[in-house]
Design a protein around this motif. Structure first.
Motif: not given
Length: 121
Positions: A39-42, A32-37
């Motif tokens: 998203q911020m990267y994109t 889940k935290n990888v998904g949040i990171a």
């Protein structure tokens, strides 16, 4: 792990009496935290004129082998990043006239493969 089991048991017992956080395993939490990171990267990449595409469903074993990622790490998703095909490149230089912008845009255009070289059927 014993500590995770004890936390989960304690949470389950107290949950009917008092609101308690949901206990998840480490892999679920980290994905889940990888998904949040990601998203911020994109969002940051888009702000800098780049296009992105999040992907999953690839051969994670081969990906980790090719990129030399140690076995203790997972690869829940990949983010392809680059310039959009039809969009002009971002100009980061200070320019005063439109002619200069067009000239810089021509210089910064990245090479593209023919579609028949990328797609096969």
């Amino acid at each position: 792990h014993l500590s995770t089991m004890l936390k989960k048991t304690f949470t389950d017992v107290l949950s009917p009496v008092q609101p308690m956080p949901t206990m998840e395993n480490v892999e679920s939490w980290s994905y889940k935290n990888v998904g949040i990171a990601a998203q911020m990267y994109t969002l940051a990449a888009t702000a800098h004129g780049l296009s992105t595409c999040m992907m999953e469903g690839y051969d994670a074993r081969r990906l980790k082998e090719i990129l030399r990622i140690p076995d203790r790490y997972g690869a829940p998703l990949v983010v392809a990043t680059g310039y959009e095909y039809d969009a002009p490149p971002v100009v980061h230089e200070l320019v005063e006239e439109q002619d200069e912008v067009e000239e810089i845009s021509k210089r910064r255009r990245t090479p593209r493969l023919d579609l028949s070289d990328v797609f096969f059927g």
